[in-house]
Write an enzyme that holds these catalytic residues in place. Sequence first.
Site, PDB file in Angstrom:
ATOM      1  N   CYS A   1     -12.041  14.830 -10.192  1.00 42.32           N
ATOM      2  CA  CYS A   1     -11.045  15.721 -10.800  1.00 42.32           C
ATOM      3  C   CYS A   1     -10.860  15.374 -12.270  1.00 42.32           C
ATOM      4  CB  CYS A   1      -9.708  15.600 -10.075  1.00 42.32           C
ATOM      5  SG  CYS A   1      -9.827  15.806  -8.290  1.00 42.32           S
TER       6      CYS A   1
ATOM      7  N   CYS B   1     -14.058  23.143  -5.799  1.00 41.42           N
ATOM      8  CA  CYS B   1     -12.694  23.486  -5.362  1.00 41.42           C
ATOM      9  C   CYS B   1     -12.143  24.697  -6.093  1.00 41.42           C
ATOM     10  CB  CYS B   1     -11.763  22.300  -5.568  1.00 41.42           C
ATOM     11  SG  CYS B   1     -11.632  21.831  -7.305  1.00 41.42           S
TER      12      CYS B   1
ATOM     13  N   CYS C   1      -5.294  20.422  -8.622  1.00 39.90           N
ATOM     14  CA  CYS C   1      -4.609  19.420  -7.819  1.00 39.90           C
ATOM     15  C   CYS C   1      -3.824  18.457  -8.703  1.00 39.90           C
ATOM     16  CB  CYS C   1      -5.636  18.644  -7.005  1.00 39.90           C
ATOM     17  SG  CYS C   1      -6.679  17.615  -8.047  1.00 39.90           S
TER      18      CYS C   1
ATOM     19  N   ASP D   1     -10.833  24.712  -9.049  1.00 39.93           N
ATOM     20  CA  ASP D   1      -9.788  24.374 -10.010  1.00 39.93           C
ATOM     21  C   ASP D   1     -10.283  24.615 -11.436  1.00 39.93           C
ATOM     22  OD1 ASP D   1      -8.134  23.722  -7.999  1.00 39.93           O
ATOM     23  OD2 ASP D   1      -8.366  21.559  -8.169  1.00 39.93           O
TER      24      ASP D   1
HETATM   25 FE1  FES Z   1     -10.299  20.188  -7.573  1.00 41.01          FE
HETATM   26 FE2  FES Z   1      -8.978  17.989  -7.958  1.00 41.01          FE
HETATM   27  S1  FES Z   1      -9.336  18.962  -6.080  1.00 41.01           S
HETATM   28  S2  FES Z   1     -10.000  19.182  -9.410  1.00 41.01           S
END
Ligand code: FES
Length: 145
Positions: free
Chosen positions: A107, A38, A63, A40
């Site tokens: 996550c 993702c 997120c 992140d």
């Molecule tokens: Fe990427 Fe939660 S969606 S860490």
Amino acid sequence: MAEQSPYSEKVMDHFMHPRNTGEIPDADGIGTVGNAICGDVMKMFLKIENDVIVDVKFKTFGCAAALATSSMVTEMVKGKPISEALKITNKAVAEALGGLPQVKMHCSVLAEEALRSALKDYYTKQGKPVPFESKEHKHEGETCL
Ligand code: FES
């Protein structure tokens, strides 16, 4: 309040009011980890004295679950000896938050990995061998939503 949230109250609390956000300018260890799927990212800063984590701050671009687990892990490790902090797993962080939806479990790995990465940086800066193995970030077929 008719909206059903997949998140526990604790997750929402840490998401809305994250603890220990920011940076430590003279940090003893800094760890940055990213979620390959993702994108992140979490960055963790540690201040360490006599093998005790005396201060910790974080910055997370991610997120709600990533933010809440980052916040929770900082609360869990602050004031703890490194040896205790290393026992904290992503599952323990998720449990402390009252659980996470299964699709968001990955996550929580960011929080555990950022901690280990910051500790690794600390030992490297000290010129000491890193006394633990790095863990592989496995998605195990989970979808990053
Ligand atoms: Fe990427 Fe939660 S969606 S860490």
